[in-house]
Design a protein around this motif. Sequence first.
Motif, short mmCIF file in Angstrom:
data_model
loop_
_atom_site.label_atom_id
_atom_site.label_comp_id
_atom_site.label_asym_id
_atom_site.label_seq_id
_atom_site.Cartn_x
_atom_site.Cartn_y
_atom_site.Cartn_z
N LEU A 231 0.84 -1.20 0.00
CA LEU A 231 0.00 0.00 0.00
C LEU A 231 0.88 1.25 0.00
O LEU A 231 1.81 1.36 0.80
N GLY A 232 0.62 2.18 -0.90
CA GLY A 232 1.35 3.45 -0.89
C GLY A 232 2.73 3.38 -1.52
O GLY A 232 3.40 4.41 -1.64
N GLY A 233 3.18 2.18 -1.91
CA GLY A 233 4.46 2.06 -2.60
C GLY A 233 5.68 2.35 -1.74
O GLY A 233 6.79 2.51 -2.25
N LEU A 234 5.49 2.46 -0.42
CA LEU A 234 6.60 2.73 0.51
C LEU A 234 6.45 1.82 1.71
O LEU A 234 5.33 1.61 2.19
N LEU A 235 7.56 1.33 2.24
CA LEU A 235 7.45 0.45 3.41
C LEU A 235 6.78 1.16 4.58
O LEU A 235 6.07 0.55 5.36
N ARG A 236 7.01 2.46 4.73
CA ARG A 236 6.48 3.18 5.89
C ARG A 236 5.04 3.66 5.69
O ARG A 236 4.45 4.21 6.62
N ALA A 237 4.48 3.47 4.46
CA ALA A 237 3.15 4.03 4.19
C ALA A 237 2.13 3.48 5.18
O ALA A 237 1.97 2.27 5.32
N LYS A 238 1.48 4.38 5.89
CA LYS A 238 0.41 4.05 6.85
C LYS A 238 0.83 3.02 7.91
O LYS A 238 0.03 2.23 8.38
N THR A 239 2.13 3.03 8.20
CA THR A 239 2.60 2.19 9.31
C THR A 239 3.84 2.85 9.92
O THR A 239 4.02 4.06 9.76
N LEU A 240 4.67 2.08 10.62
CA LEU A 240 5.82 2.66 11.31
C LEU A 240 7.06 2.66 10.40
O LEU A 240 7.09 1.96 9.38
N CYS A 241 8.08 3.39 10.81
CA CYS A 241 9.33 3.41 10.06
C CYS A 241 9.99 2.03 10.11
O CYS A 241 10.02 1.38 11.16
N ALA A 242 10.56 1.63 8.98
CA ALA A 242 11.32 0.38 8.94
C ALA A 242 12.50 0.43 9.92
O ALA A 242 12.92 -0.59 10.47
N THR A 243 13.01 1.63 10.14
CA THR A 243 14.18 1.80 11.03
C THR A 243 13.81 1.86 12.51
O THR A 243 14.70 1.98 13.36
N ALA A 244 12.51 1.85 12.82
CA ALA A 244 12.10 1.90 14.23
C ALA A 244 12.72 0.73 14.98
O ALA A 244 12.96 -0.34 14.40
N GLN A 245 12.94 0.95 16.29
CA GLN A 245 13.66 -0.07 17.06
C GLN A 245 12.74 -0.83 18.02
O GLN A 245 12.05 -0.22 18.82
N GLN A 246 12.77 -2.12 17.89
CA GLN A 246 12.06 -2.99 18.83
C GLN A 246 13.09 -3.80 19.60
O GLN A 246 14.26 -3.86 19.20
N LYS A 247 12.63 -4.41 20.68
CA LYS A 247 13.55 -5.16 21.54
C LYS A 247 14.31 -6.23 20.76
O LYS A 247 15.51 -6.39 20.90
N GLN A 248 13.54 -6.98 19.92
CA GLN A 248 14.20 -8.12 19.27
C GLN A 248 14.95 -7.74 18.00
O GLN A 248 15.87 -8.44 17.60
N SER A 249 14.53 -6.65 17.34
CA SER A 249 15.20 -6.26 16.09
C SER A 249 14.61 -4.94 15.60
O SER A 249 13.72 -4.38 16.23
N ILE A 250 15.09 -4.47 14.46
CA ILE A 250 14.48 -3.29 13.85
C ILE A 250 13.11 -3.67 13.28
O ILE A 250 12.85 -4.83 12.94
N HIS A 251 12.24 -2.65 13.17
CA HIS A 251 10.87 -2.91 12.70
C HIS A 251 10.88 -3.55 11.31
O HIS A 251 9.98 -4.34 10.98
N TYR A 252 11.85 -3.23 10.49
CA TYR A 252 12.03 -3.84 9.16
C TYR A 252 11.90 -5.36 9.25
O TYR A 252 11.29 -6.01 8.42
N ASN A 253 12.47 -5.93 10.28
CA ASN A 253 12.44 -7.39 10.46
C ASN A 253 11.22 -7.88 11.23
O ASN A 253 10.90 -9.06 11.20
N MET A 254 10.56 -6.98 11.96
CA MET A 254 9.51 -7.38 12.89
C MET A 254 8.10 -7.06 12.39
O MET A 254 7.11 -7.53 12.95
N HIS A 255 8.03 -6.22 11.36
CA HIS A 255 6.75 -5.63 10.96
C HIS A 255 5.59 -6.62 10.89
O HIS A 255 4.55 -6.44 11.52
N SER A 256 5.77 -7.70 10.14
CA SER A 256 4.66 -8.61 9.89
C SER A 256 4.29 -9.44 11.12
O SER A 256 3.28 -10.13 11.12
#
Length: 609
Positions: A231-256
């Motif tokens: 959606l929106g042609g961008l990973l961050r479209a209508k969600t969080l930044c791929a570079t956001a930081q979560q405990k286990q990893s960056i959001h890029y890896n955790m998003h789904s």
Amino acid sequence: LDVVLQPAPALTWRTIGGILDFYVFLGPDPGSVIEQYVEVVGYPAMPIYWALGYHLCRWGYNTSDSAWEVVKNMRNYGIPQDVQWNDIDYMDQFMDFTYDSSKFATLPDMVKDLHAHDQRYVMILDPGISSTQPEGTYWPFDEGLRRQVFIKDAEGRTLIGKVWPGLTAYPDFSDAVTHEWWYDNLKRFHEKVPFDGLWIDMNEPSNFLDGSTNGCPSDSLENPPYTPGVLGGLLRAKTLCATAQQKQSIHYNMHSLYGLMEAKASASALKRIVAKRPFVISRSTFPSQGMYSGHWLGDNRSQWKDLYTSIAGMLTFNLLGIPLVGADICGFSEEPEEELCVRWTQLGAFYPFTRNHNAIDMKPQDPTAFSPLARTAMKQALLLRYSLFPVLYTLFHHAHVHGHTVARPLMFEFPKDVKTYGIDKQFLWGKSLLVTPVLDPGVDYVDGYFPEGLCIQSSGEELPLQAPLDKINLHLREGSVIPTQTPNLTLWVSSGQPLHLISALSDDGSATGDLFWDDGESIDTYETNQYTYIIFSVAQNVMTSQVLHNNVEATYITVELASFYGVKEKPSRVLVNSQDASFTYRENQVLTVADLGLNLSQNFTISWM
Ligand SMILES: *[C@@H]1O[C@H](CO)[C@@H](O)[C@H](O)[C@H]1NC(C)=O
Ligand SMILES: *[C@@H]1O[C@H](CO)[C@@H](O)[C@H](O)[C@H]1NC(C)=O
Ligand SMILES: *[C@@H]1O[C@H](CO)[C@@H](O)[C@H](O)[C@H]1NC(C)=O
Ligand SMILES: *[C@@H]1O[C@H](CO)[C@@H](O)[C@H](O)[C@H]1NC(C)=O
Ligand SMILES: CC(=O)N[C@H]1CO[C@H](CO)[C@@H](O)[C@@H]1O
């Protein structure tokens, strides 16, 4: 990850990262493929019994009293309902773990009243936690900050997005600390509103902004060399930044995984709070989700096309090990014609998870909102579902223990019949109940396909079936026995309505079936041996009921009635446990033995000669 179905029998995967583990499930038949897959991702949880009742929801109950009014009208009309829900309307300014103390002042009283009628209450929760309340006024955010549960941006500040309550922070469910904080919030709210289950939405996670209030950094994670068709042609479209930081990893890896991890936190919190099997329905899902939650198919529309595609949606999630699934009955957005809503309630009565849900500003579409004719047709469909509860519950047991599907494509049972492969307008419950809904306006018949072996006379042909507005076609496969129960306004697990066993004999006079029974709500009854399992079989004019596993739960249930379809000659005697019994026989080859009073916990035989 993009997956592209090629015209050739081939798939192309295009992925922008991650670790790829490949499994090949060899079957050989379709059902075995699913069993093997579910063995890998995890078996679906056994649902609490009322999860299988009728659920009523809408966005746009303006007050708790208006929701309560519908519940009372349902009771007055004698229409089954086990669960009442609320969408975000109930909250104070759409903030989690609050309720609007003016418009929803009577919410705790409504929940009390539901419980007094053996009914349950479920409300929505979104992950976004309001970040703009004055300090000291909103515990979930203050405490979340203190315990550091929120997802951080690339620079380590709390990432702020925007959802229904305005600016929000997002809990990081990849951190065990967050699970404990989520539990504490739920427990505190439960003391005010003793809810029974949870509806978790917006957990993709959704954001009205792209990335955050500050956008996202410009780097290769945010702008990978290839962007899948999102959606929106961008990973961050209508969600969080791929570079956001979560405990286990960056959001890029955790998003789904966001919805999966939130479901896990919600299910385990509920287990601790209500000490029963947790009921959670999630919008976002991932493999393994069935262990923690069911799913509704998202925001559909009140259109005939969406009625039709809901069958494929329901069957797909059964293939994925998430059998507790259904579409919004009568459609979410737009307003259904009465006829569509009747047909949808009939099909919806055969969704494993059956909920009517409606969007804000739409006319009411619960069964009480329609003409007496439509209302009665909907009531009949729901009573039919309620009478089949023992069958449905047993199917969920097999999903939980063996990874079977509950709602099932015809090709699963008839894999040698290529004509079944493309069928998406009919489906089965288990191996033996064929559902043929009406999916078009203005008709009083429906064409159904009958594979060879479905009924005694069927040889693999399409047949026109009568389908007046108040009927849904349901066929019982030859060679099967099903346990049914007289329906009531709620599912009757504890009071134990007597059973009616229905047998459809095959040409050689045989049939089999089974029943799983427990108290309907305790955790891990199968794993701790707190259940009863019974096999029914008919052969050579004898039905036997064999109790293979016996526990106290079923001792209060009796079998009152047994009907046998396909008894070719009128018997002269019927014996129940070797004692003569009275019976009726109809010319259409139906033998019925009534007033049996048989103890379900004990083996018995019914024979005729
Ligand atoms: C709820 O309130 C809105 C206005 O806020 C109104 O348009 C609508 O008719 C109300 N709905 C019901 C069911 O009372
Ligand atoms: C439904 O349950 C109520 C009591 O809870 C009972 O009085 C009524 O007879 C039941 N109806 C049927 C059809 O069994
Ligand atoms: C009931 O039938 C099962 C299966 O045939 C058998 O194992 C069991 O012993 C029987 N129970 C009684 C009390 O006869
Ligand atoms: C059914 O049989 C069991 C023993 O197998 C007994 O404990 C129970 O009381 C019986 N129930 C009824 C309703 O007779
Ligand atoms: C508009 C919309 O989102 N429609 C959805 C309704 O539900 C079906 C599945 O049952 C989806 O495929 C549609 O996209």
